[in-house]
Design a protein around this motif. Structure first.
Motif, short mmCIF file in Angstrom:
data_model
loop_
_atom_site.label_atom_id
_atom_site.label_comp_id
_atom_site.label_asym_id
_atom_site.label_seq_id
_atom_site.Cartn_x
_atom_site.Cartn_y
_atom_site.Cartn_z
N ILE A 163 0.84 -1.21 0.00
CA ILE A 163 0.00 0.00 0.00
C ILE A 163 0.87 1.25 0.00
N LYS A 167 0.96 4.25 -2.76
CA LYS A 167 0.80 5.67 -2.39
C LYS A 167 1.94 6.50 -2.96
N LYS A 168 3.15 5.90 -2.92
CA LYS A 168 4.33 6.60 -3.47
C LYS A 168 4.13 6.89 -4.95
N LYS A 171 -1.08 6.74 -6.52
CA LYS A 171 -2.31 6.05 -6.93
C LYS A 171 -3.43 6.36 -5.92
N ASP A 174 -8.06 4.76 -2.16
CA ASP A 174 -9.23 4.74 -1.26
C ASP A 174 -10.36 5.62 -1.78
#
Ligand code: ZN
Ligand code: ZN
Length: 284
Positions: A163, A167-168, A171, A174
């Motif tokens: 995850i 996030k990096k 994307k 959530d």
């Protein structure tokens, strides 16, 4: 001794306190959510609540707002925030200014004007959303909505490091889930509120039903309030788990109100209803 003998209702650890009789006084608070819907004559028990959400300017719903602000100042609390229909802000400020002159001390206030659709942040994940009602010029109701971030279904099986990696890459993994916790409709004539999903699905619905007797239908229409027949129609499409009834008339005893309510509603709806004023502890 507190100024008011307020009704107490507990629903899943959420306490609801209030007093509501048509034409006399209406104030309903949910202390854990830090909101008070309408203010009535400003009962002592609600002074420490930071947000007052006024639905309209009728005296029985709004009389105590300046006292609320001044008591907070007196007790060393921050200025209270009052949300109110935007058209009421000017007369409210005039009242506050006039009290300042009368009292000799200025009254700190944080007034926020709202129109239907507006949102105001109560806590980091909690919002008040205003919606239109049909009662007086600019009148609104409020839903208190919790927002939670949820992982999209396709990412729920990923590990923590995976995850972080996504996030990096910036994307969006959530989405925001809205949970309507409590809706306060305030004074209104019949409107199909079920068309607004967050009202229809609000866990708790606090709603007026003023008149019950057959020959009181004209009074309901004249005052722009709901009569039991309209209330029954309204509930047909509502999915609320708990329905708290406010603003009952003084013309019909509560015992009789309960009897008529039971007759007018299907059993599965009737058992979800609570008459606010039937939940007051007896005065000693
Ligand atoms: Zn009223
Ligand atoms: Zn009213």
């Amino acid at each position: 001794m507190p100024s008011h003998n307020l009704a107490h209702i507990e629903i899943d650890n959420l306490e609801i306190i209030g007093y509501s009789v048509a034409g006399e006084e209406t104030v309903v608070a949910v202390p854990q959510l830090d909101v008070c819907f309408d203010i009535g004559k400003a009962p002592d028990q609600i002074i420490s609540i930071n947000h007052v959400l006024l639905t309209h300017g009728h005296m029985d719903h709004s009389a105590g707002f300046a006292y609320y602000l001044s008591q907070r100042n007196f007790c060393g609390l921050t200025a209270g925030t009052i949300l109110a229909p935007v058209n009421l802000l000017r007369p409210m400020q005039e009242i506050i200014d006039a009290w300042g002159r009368l009292d000799g001390n200025s009254v700190p206030a944080n007034l926020v004007g709202v129109k239907p659709g507006d949102e105001y942040q109560i806590k980091p994940n909690l919002f008040a959303r205003a919606f239109p009602t049909k009662h007086s010029n600019g009148s609104v109701g409020y839903s208190i909505i919790e927002r939670r971030k949820k992982l999209k279904e396709e990412y729920t099986r990923l590990t923590g490091p995976q995850i972080v990696e996504l996030k990096k890459q910036a994307k969006v993994i959530d989405y925001t889930l809205e949970i309507p916790i409590v809706t306060y409709i305030g004074d209104t004539q019949y409107v199909d509120f079920s068309q607004l999903k967050y009202i229809a699905q609000s866990k708790i619905l606090i709603v007026e039903c003023t008149f019950y007797e057959l020959d009181h239908a004209g009074r309901a229409e004249a005052g722009r309030h709901m009569h039991i027949t309209e209330f029954a129609t309204l509930l047909e499409k509502m999915q609320n788990e708990h329905i708290i009834i406010t603003h009952t008339t003084q013309r019909t005893p509560l015992r009789e109100v309960r009897r008529i309510l039971k007759e007018a509603l299907p059993p599965e709806k009737y058992q979800r209803t609570i008459l606010l004023m039937a939940n007051r502890p007896n005065l000693r």
